[in-house]
Scaffold this motif. Sequence first.
Motif, PDB file in Angstrom:
ATOM      1  N   GLU A 152       0.369 -10.813  -3.320  1.00 33.19           N
ATOM      2  CA  GLU A 152       1.696 -10.251  -3.086  1.00 33.19           C
ATOM      3  C   GLU A 152       1.720  -8.753  -3.395  1.00 33.19           C
ATOM      4  N   ASN A 160       6.158  -7.050  -9.294  1.00 38.11           N
ATOM      5  CA  ASN A 160       6.134  -7.275  -7.847  1.00 38.11           C
ATOM      6  C   ASN A 160       7.555  -7.318  -7.281  1.00 38.11           C
ATOM      7  N   ARG A 201       0.053  -6.877  -0.596  1.00 38.80           N
ATOM      8  CA  ARG A 201       0.948  -6.787   0.564  1.00 38.80           C
ATOM      9  C   ARG A 201       1.967  -5.665   0.361  1.00 38.80           C
TER      10      ARG A 201
END
Length: 126
Positions: free
Chosen positions: A9, A114, A12
């Motif tokens: 994640e 995140n 990304r």
Amino acid sequence: MTNVLLKLEENRLREQISRLNLEQKRHYYNLEVENLKDPDTYAALNWLFVAGLHHFYLGKWKRGAINLGLMLLGCVFILTGSFIAAGIALVLLTFIIELPQLFKSQSIIHAYNNRLMEELLEQVDN
């Protein structure tokens, strides 16, 4: 969320950041530096002050206040000698609830960061 999923994640999100224009990147990184949390600070707050101060570090005021209140109430019960067993039970309960978070501090902060990165990306992109 597992460490592998958290890393995927994060990768990304980093790819999305790399696609920002120069001015957006500057703005994003300024926000990131101000807001990202350190897992070691979180773990230290949890270890040294199991009373819930690590929740305040992440802005979780309700949970931090509840943990701190339970710990303080337990200490008052113990120190006054009025309800020693109840005081010990409250302190132990708080410790038992918070102990797993100490061992998961890296993952907790990684997930928090995140989510924060995603929010900052949306903010900068708009």
